[in-house]
Design a protein around this motif. Sequence first.
Motif, PDB file in Angstrom:
ATOM      1  N   ARG A   1      -3.462  54.472 -33.360  1.00  0.00           N
ATOM      2  CA  ARG A   1      -2.698  53.278 -33.742  1.00  0.00           C
ATOM      3  C   ARG A   1      -2.416  53.320 -35.225  1.00  0.00           C
ATOM      4  NH1 ARG A   1      -4.423  48.372 -30.166  1.00  0.00           N
ATOM      5  NH2 ARG A   1      -3.485  47.322 -31.898  1.00  0.00           N
ATOM      6  N   GLU A   2      -1.242  52.882 -35.601  1.00  0.00           N
ATOM      7  CA  GLU A   2      -0.834  52.832 -36.996  1.00  0.00           C
ATOM      8  C   GLU A   2      -0.421  51.410 -37.347  1.00  0.00           C
ATOM      9  OE1 GLU A   2       2.325  55.555 -37.723  1.00  0.00           O
ATOM     10  OE2 GLU A   2       1.316  57.209 -36.723  1.00  0.00           O
ATOM     11  N   GLU A   3      -0.652  51.021 -38.603  1.00  0.00           N
ATOM     12  CA  GLU A   3      -0.182  49.724 -39.058  1.00  0.00           C
ATOM     13  C   GLU A   3       1.286  49.845 -39.457  1.00  0.00           C
ATOM     14  OE1 GLU A   3      -2.587  48.193 -42.199  1.00  0.00           O
ATOM     15  OE2 GLU A   3      -4.160  47.594 -40.831  1.00  0.00           O
ATOM     16  N   GLU A   4       2.048  48.846 -39.087  1.00  0.00           N
ATOM     17  CA  GLU A   4       3.446  48.791 -39.503  1.00  0.00           C
ATOM     18  C   GLU A   4       3.552  47.810 -40.650  1.00  0.00           C
ATOM     19  OE1 GLU A   4       5.786  47.757 -36.111  1.00  0.00           O
ATOM     20  OE2 GLU A   4       5.611  49.748 -35.248  1.00  0.00           O
TER      21      GLU A   4
ATOM     22  N   ARG B   1      -0.483  46.292 -35.612  1.00  0.00           N
ATOM     23  CA  ARG B   1      -0.872  47.669 -35.324  1.00  0.00           C
ATOM     24  C   ARG B   1      -0.131  48.096 -34.073  1.00  0.00           C
ATOM     25  NH1 ARG B   1      -6.093  49.062 -37.862  1.00  0.00           N
ATOM     26  NH2 ARG B   1      -6.599  47.280 -39.131  1.00  0.00           N
TER      27      ARG B   1
ATOM     28  N   SER C   1       0.695  51.341 -31.290  1.00  0.00           N
ATOM     29  CA  SER C   1       0.307  52.663 -30.827  1.00  0.00           C
ATOM     30  C   SER C   1       1.579  53.450 -30.571  1.00  0.00           C
ATOM     31  CB  SER C   1      -0.559  52.582 -29.579  1.00  0.00           C
ATOM     32  OG  SER C   1       0.189  52.097 -28.498  1.00  0.00           O
ATOM     33  N   ARG C   2       1.587  54.654 -31.017  1.00  0.00           N
ATOM     34  CA  ARG C   2       2.735  55.540 -30.821  1.00  0.00           C
ATOM     35  C   ARG C   2       2.515  56.360 -29.550  1.00  0.00           C
ATOM     36  NH1 ARG C   2       5.504  52.743 -33.985  1.00  0.00           N
ATOM     37  NH2 ARG C   2       5.197  52.947 -36.198  1.00  0.00           N
TER      38      ARG C   2
ATOM     39  N   ASN D   1       0.827  44.261 -43.823  1.00  0.00           N
ATOM     40  CA  ASN D   1       0.653  45.035 -42.600  1.00  0.00           C
ATOM     41  C   ASN D   1       0.626  44.032 -41.462  1.00  0.00           C
ATOM     42  OD1 ASN D   1       0.479  47.401 -44.055  1.00  0.00           O
ATOM     43  ND2 ASN D   1      -1.703  47.141 -44.368  1.00  0.00           N
TER      44      ASN D   1
END
Length: 159
Positions: free
Chosen positions: A51-54, A42, A44-45, A39
């Motif tokens: 926030r999501e981990e990529e 992080r 934010s969309r 990961n």
Amino acid sequence: MANVQIFQRHAHLVGAVKLEFVNGREGKIAKGVLTAISNTRRASRDGGEAREEESTAIQWTLWGKQAENAAEYLGKGSHVNIVGRLRNNNYEKNGETVYGMAFTAEEIDYLDSRAESEARRHGGQGAEGETTSRSGEQAAPVASTRKPRSARQPAHADA
């Protein structure tokens, strides 16, 4: 041809290391292939607070003794840090240029404890529970100093 150095930190393997022996200049040499996911940041969309981990998955090639050791000591779920190099792997096929990249590992840090590694290699439940031997006998539980995933700090705290 220039190489780019790549660092993959706090990654875990998606499967066992695939080991094969290929012909080299001085005879047979071990070649290992592993896929590690980390990961990396992080994001934010839509500019909001959520926030999501990529995740990033990289397929690494290892050579020689390093490949043999990885096949012996690493398994699905093993935690590692990898330092390696990225190389353009472009070639011509039927008159068209095919573009690709090759990742070769130079250093691997094994991040799991010996107990976690042993439990994973022998098909046990890991550090959280009891392992069962092949004859059906119950083995003593393996103690872990590793915190549960939810209690650990994230690898990166990017803003």
